[in-house]
Motif scaffolding. Structure first.
Motif, short mmCIF file in Angstrom:
data_model
loop_
_atom_site.label_atom_id
_atom_site.label_comp_id
_atom_site.label_asym_id
_atom_site.label_seq_id
_atom_site.Cartn_x
_atom_site.Cartn_y
_atom_site.Cartn_z
N MET A 1 7.47 -5.74 15.69
CA MET A 1 7.62 -5.48 14.28
C MET A 1 6.36 -5.80 13.50
O MET A 1 6.06 -5.14 12.53
N ALA A 2 5.59 -6.76 13.92
CA ALA A 2 4.36 -7.12 13.22
C ALA A 2 3.38 -5.95 13.22
O ALA A 2 2.70 -5.71 12.24
N ASP A 3 3.30 -5.20 14.33
CA ASP A 3 2.40 -4.05 14.40
C ASP A 3 2.80 -2.98 13.40
O ASP A 3 1.95 -2.33 12.81
N LYS A 4 4.10 -2.79 13.23
CA LYS A 4 4.57 -1.77 12.30
C LYS A 4 4.14 -2.12 10.87
O LYS A 4 3.71 -1.27 10.12
N ASN A 5 4.24 -3.37 10.48
CA ASN A 5 3.85 -3.78 9.14
C ASN A 5 2.34 -3.63 8.92
O ASN A 5 1.90 -3.35 7.82
N LYS A 6 1.54 -3.82 9.98
CA LYS A 6 0.10 -3.66 9.85
C LYS A 6 -0.27 -2.22 9.50
O LYS A 6 -1.26 -1.98 8.83
N ASN A 7 0.51 -1.27 9.99
CA ASN A 7 0.19 0.14 9.78
C ASN A 7 0.71 0.68 8.47
O ASN A 7 0.38 1.81 8.10
N ASN A 8 1.53 -0.07 7.77
CA ASN A 8 2.05 0.40 6.48
C ASN A 8 0.93 0.35 5.44
O ASN A 8 0.14 -0.58 5.40
N MET A 9 0.89 1.37 4.61
CA MET A 9 -0.10 1.45 3.54
C MET A 9 0.57 1.17 2.21
O MET A 9 1.73 1.50 2.02
N THR A 10 -0.19 0.62 1.29
CA THR A 10 0.31 0.49 -0.07
C THR A 10 0.23 1.87 -0.73
O THR A 10 -0.45 2.79 -0.23
N VAL A 11 0.91 2.00 -1.82
CA VAL A 11 0.87 3.26 -2.56
C VAL A 11 -0.57 3.55 -3.01
O VAL A 11 -1.04 4.69 -2.94
N ASN A 12 -1.28 2.52 -3.43
CA ASN A 12 -2.68 2.70 -3.85
C ASN A 12 -3.55 3.20 -2.71
O ASN A 12 -4.38 4.09 -2.89
N GLU A 13 -3.37 2.62 -1.53
CA GLU A 13 -4.16 3.04 -0.38
C GLU A 13 -3.86 4.48 0.00
O GLU A 13 -4.77 5.27 0.29
N ALA A 14 -2.57 4.83 -0.01
CA ALA A 14 -2.18 6.20 0.33
C ALA A 14 -2.76 7.19 -0.68
O ALA A 14 -3.26 8.26 -0.31
N GLY A 15 -2.70 6.84 -1.95
CA GLY A 15 -3.26 7.71 -2.99
C GLY A 15 -4.76 7.88 -2.84
O GLY A 15 -5.28 8.99 -2.99
N ARG A 16 -5.44 6.80 -2.54
CA ARG A 16 -6.89 6.86 -2.35
C ARG A 16 -7.24 7.75 -1.17
O ARG A 16 -8.11 8.62 -1.26
N LYS A 17 -6.53 7.57 -0.06
CA LYS A 17 -6.80 8.40 1.12
C LYS A 17 -6.51 9.87 0.85
O LYS A 17 -7.27 10.75 1.26
N GLY A 18 -5.42 10.13 0.16
CA GLY A 18 -5.08 11.51 -0.19
C GLY A 18 -6.12 12.13 -1.10
O GLY A 18 -6.52 13.29 -0.94
N GLY A 19 -6.58 11.36 -2.08
CA GLY A 19 -7.62 11.85 -2.99
C GLY A 19 -8.92 12.13 -2.27
O GLY A 19 -9.59 13.14 -2.55
N GLU A 20 -9.28 11.27 -1.34
CA GLU A 20 -10.51 11.49 -0.56
C GLU A 20 -10.39 12.74 0.30
O GLU A 20 -11.33 13.53 0.40
N ALA A 21 -9.21 12.94 0.92
CA ALA A 21 -9.02 14.13 1.76
C ALA A 21 -9.08 15.40 0.92
O ALA A 21 -9.69 16.40 1.32
N THR A 22 -8.47 15.37 -0.26
CA THR A 22 -8.50 16.54 -1.15
C THR A 22 -9.93 16.81 -1.60
O THR A 22 -10.37 17.95 -1.61
N SER A 23 -10.65 15.77 -1.92
CA SER A 23 -12.04 15.91 -2.36
C SER A 23 -12.90 16.54 -1.28
O SER A 23 -13.77 17.37 -1.58
N GLU A 24 -12.66 16.15 -0.04
CA GLU A 24 -13.45 16.70 1.07
C GLU A 24 -13.11 18.17 1.34
O GLU A 24 -13.96 18.93 1.79
N SER A 25 -11.87 18.57 1.06
CA SER A 25 -11.46 19.93 1.41
C SER A 25 -11.59 20.93 0.26
O SER A 25 -11.45 22.12 0.46
N HIS A 26 -11.83 20.45 -0.95
CA HIS A 26 -11.96 21.33 -2.11
C HIS A 26 -13.29 21.08 -2.80
O HIS A 26 -13.79 19.97 -2.81
N GLY A 27 -13.80 22.09 -3.44
CA GLY A 27 -15.08 21.98 -4.14
C GLY A 27 -14.92 21.72 -5.62
O GLY A 27 -13.80 21.56 -6.15
#
Length: 111
Positions: A1-27
């Motif tokens: 169970m400890a490994d599963k908690n390590k892989n969970n992202m906060t909402v802020n982290e998920a938003g940041r990653k999503g924003g970075e991915a969108t930025s890389e794929s769009h001009g």
């Protein structure tokens, strides 16, 4: 169970990653287009009073957080930019004078 908690992202982290991915794929054009659409939608759903109110609030906030030197500096920058726009001598071009005069004569900006 400890490994599963390590892989969970906060909402802020998920938003940041999503924003970075969108930025890389769009001009730049993608962001300009969605900004334009958002601005048009806001304009259609809000009236003149909305923009007057947010402009007043923004001006008050800026005034509260900046001093006389700030306004002197932006005024100086604006003056230099205007001089470059108008010509070397700082005078308004005939084209600009005609445009402004035409606006005033047909009920445009009277400032």
């Amino acid at each position: 169970m400890a490994d599963k908690n390590k892989n969970n992202m906060t909402v802020n982290e998920a938003g940041r990653k999503g924003g970075e991915a969108t930025s890389e794929s769009h001009g730049k054009e993608f962001y300009q287009e969605i900004g334009k659409k958002g601005g048009e939608a806001t304009s259609e759903s809000h009236g003149k009073e909305f923009y007057q109110e947010i402009g007043k609030k923004g001006g008050e906030a800026t005034s509260d957080s900046h001093d006389k030197e700030f306004y002197q500096e932006i005024g100086s920058k604006g003056g230099r930019a205007r001089a470059e726009q108008d010509g070397e001598d700082g005078k308004m071009s005939l084209e600009e004078a005609g445009r402004k005069g035409g606006e005033r004569s047909r009920g445009g900006n009277r400032n």
